[in-house]
Design an enzyme around this catalytic site. Structure first.
Site, mmCIF file in Angstrom:
data_model
loop_
_atom_site.group_PDB
_atom_site.id
_atom_site.type_symbol
_atom_site.label_atom_id
_atom_site.label_comp_id
_atom_site.label_asym_id
_atom_site.label_seq_id
_atom_site.Cartn_x
_atom_site.Cartn_y
_atom_site.Cartn_z
ATOM 1 N N LYS A 257 0.917 1.136 35.774
ATOM 2 C CA LYS A 257 1.408 2.211 36.635
ATOM 3 C C LYS A 257 1.359 1.821 38.118
ATOM 4 O O LYS A 257 2.131 2.331 38.924
ATOM 5 C CB LYS A 257 0.595 3.494 36.433
ATOM 6 C CG LYS A 257 0.533 4.008 35.004
ATOM 7 C CD LYS A 257 1.903 4.427 34.497
ATOM 8 C CE LYS A 257 1.837 5.268 33.235
ATOM 9 N NZ LYS A 257 1.354 4.539 32.050
HETATM 10 C C1 LIG Z 1 1.739 4.579 30.756
HETATM 11 C C2 LIG Z 1 1.293 3.487 29.876
HETATM 12 C C3 LIG Z 1 2.060 3.081 28.784
HETATM 13 C C4 LIG Z 1 3.364 3.758 28.412
HETATM 14 O O1 LIG Z 1 4.360 3.517 29.350
HETATM 15 P P1 LIG Z 1 5.670 4.448 29.395
HETATM 16 O O2 LIG Z 1 6.418 4.008 30.578
HETATM 17 O O3 LIG Z 1 5.145 5.857 29.543
HETATM 18 O O4 LIG Z 1 6.381 4.268 28.106
HETATM 19 C C5 LIG Z 1 1.599 2.018 28.031
HETATM 20 N N1 LIG Z 1 0.431 1.411 28.314
HETATM 21 C C6 LIG Z 1 -0.329 1.785 29.344
HETATM 22 C C7 LIG Z 1 -1.618 1.090 29.591
HETATM 23 C C8 LIG Z 1 0.068 2.820 30.175
HETATM 24 O O5 LIG Z 1 -0.703 3.186 31.203
#
Ligand SMILES: *Cc1c(COP(=O)(O)O)cnc(C)c1O
Length: 495
Positions: free
Chosen positions: A112
């Site tokens: 993120k």
């Molecule tokens: C948010 C997240 C995901 C999923 O990603 P999306 O973009 O919501 O599909 C997968 N792994 C981790 C560690 C995340 O923080």
């Protein structure tokens, strides 16, 4: 050429990038999409030696065409700096024949950070460009990682406030500690009695509440979103797929034009959608492999063409993927139904009213570049252990879901195309699950002892993000019912 944005539900069009970033969600509840996906002009090989920041500029300028070069460069340089613990920003590690693209070297050690370290800069720049005098109130629902990354990005940013809602019993202990220790008077963190979908639905309802928006306006505030529904998050995520391809070329693993596959551990469908955009921009990506955990609503969708959220919500060891309503899928649905907002709205209304929709055969045909797969809890744990024992490389639970799905894909298809797995979190963020997968003897250790142990096992230094929270005081201790989210917002804003 100027790129303008419109809502997937038809209620807004001709919106500039900066306006779309400011709004987050369109006023009809739809998501902003570019009127067309821009194509990379020229030869990718010319970018082979570009830094991450340079690639970021080349990609983002195509989407954020109302930003000046200076504005965009400022945003990029303020985002991808020493907050990342490596100058490469996204290193790639080869283990057992696949390339793990490590997207977790930012401030909060999850992918993120790739988008949320730049979003605050894009947002404040957008506010200036549009002469916005209101304070921007960022509302965010989180399954664990977005919350902290958004808090870290927006904390103490002038002219903004941020409120994060997370499922009280649905995040890892480290994730929770990271959030509730957040500094900055403009930050507010609230646990809700409910799961991630409840939090996300609550936030969407607040966005769609026109009366509330008018009341806020009166008080000098306006809402925006740091969730992956914001186009200002999606676009920065395209960059690392381009960068990964360039990196493979540079390392002479592939030649220009060679195809690669990508595997993405998926929740809200933001990360994999960014890979799809990269593909549509001209990066030679063949298969987009969408990996789910036990909440395998997307796997079922790719198998059958029917999206059905009516099922039990499972809490798993990959909590950031514990999602039954993948918001960003709407952008894909819109595209495969011929960019038709009327049709798209019908699907979304059906989803809202019955929890189900089925796409047409014609639409399903356009999904051939996607493969779906899922991993059970047992398979996930087994993969972490097996990979560790074979190579010494330790991956987190989310990345392991993707690795299992890749193994299954390989077995089924025999497709030997070079493959990149999006490695979405540091194993330190999910230390307990990771260590337990390797050996149950670690289970009796407390959270911090486990971190020390993991550092030895993985032969990786404890990341700063973990050191930081070791002794940090708890600054947020709020819990509310899912029906009380509006009240909680008003209380924090003192309105
Ligand atoms: C948010 C997240 C995901 C999923 O990603 P999306 O973009 O919501 O599909 C997968 N792994 C981790 C560690 C995340 O923080």
């Amino acid at each position: 050429m100027a790129i303008l944005y419109s809502s997937t539900r038809g209620g807004e069009s001709g919106v500039t990038a900066s306006q779309a970033i400011l709004k987050g969600l369109a006023c009809d509840g739809g998501l902003f999409v570019p009127n067309e996906i821009p194509v990379i002009q020229g030869n990718l090989a010319d970018w082979k030696d570009y830094s991450y920041q340079q690639v970021a500029y080349e990609i983002m300028k195509l989407y954020f065409s109302d930003f000046t070069q200076e504005e965009l460069m400022n945003c990029i340089n303020n985002a991808y700096d020493e907050k990342f613990d490596t100058t490469e920003i996204v290193p790639m590690v080869e283990a057992d024949g696949v390339y793990y693209l490590e997207l977790f070297h930012g401030a909060t050690i999850a992918f993120k950070d790739m988008a949320l370290s730049i979003l605050p800069h894009l947002m404040t720049t957008s506010a200036k460009k549009n002469n916005i005098k209101n304070d921007i109130v960022i509302l965010t629902a989180t399954s664990g990682d977005t919350g902290k990354a958004a808090l870290a990005g927006f904390a103490k940013v002038e002219g903004t406030k941020i409120i994060v809602f997370y499922p009280k019993n649905g995040v890892s202990p480290i994730q929770e500690k990271q959030m509730v220790t957040q500094e900055g008077d403009n930050t507010h963190v609230v646990g809700i009695h409910g799961n991630f979908d409840d939090a996300q639905t609550g936030v969407k309802n607040i966005f769609n509440d026109k009366e509330l928006a008018a009341y806020l306006e009166e008080k000098g505030y306006q809402f925006s979103s740091a969730n992956s529904i914001n186009i200002g998050r999606l676009v920065p995520q395209i960059v690392y797929y381009v960068y990964a391809y360039l990196n493979l070329m540079k390392e002479e693993r592939i030649s220009l034009g060679d195809k690669i596959n990508v595997v993405v551990p998926t929740g809200n469908f933001g990360n994999i959608l960014a890979a799809y955009y990269a593909k549509n921009m001209g990066v030679p990506i063949e298969q987009l492999i969408c990996a789910s955990n036990d909440n395998k609503v997307l796997y079922d969708f790719f198998e059958t063409g029917c999206y059905d959220k009516n099922r039990e919500f499972m809490l798993t060891s990959s909590p950031s993927m514990d999602i039954l309503i993948s918001s960003n899928l709407e952008r894909l649905i819109y595209r495969i139904c011929g960019n038709d907002p009327v049709k798209n709205r019908e699907f979304m209304e059906s989803l809202k009213n019955t929890g189900v929709y089925s796409i047409t055969e014609d639409m399903k045909k356009q999904l051939e570049e996607y493969s779906g797969g899922f991993a059970s809890e047992k398979e996930t744990a087994k993969k972490i252990k097996a990979l560790y024992e074979k190579t010494g490389y330790v991956i987190d639970t989310h990345t392991a879901v993707a690795a299992v799905v890749y193994d299954k894909y390989l077995e089924k298809t025999g497709d030997k195309t070079p493959t990149v797995i999006a490695s979405t979190a540091s194993p330190f963020k999910f230390g307990r699950s990771v260590l337990n997968a390797i050996d149950s003897k670690y289970d009796s250790l407390d959270d911090m002892e486990q971190i020390e142990e993991l550092s030895k096992v993985a032969n990786v230094a404890i990341p700063n993000a973990i050191e930081e929270i070791k002794n940090a005081p708890i600054r947020h201790n709020f819990v509310c019912a899912k029906e009380e989210m509006v009240e909680e917002v008003k209380r924090f804003l003192q309105i």
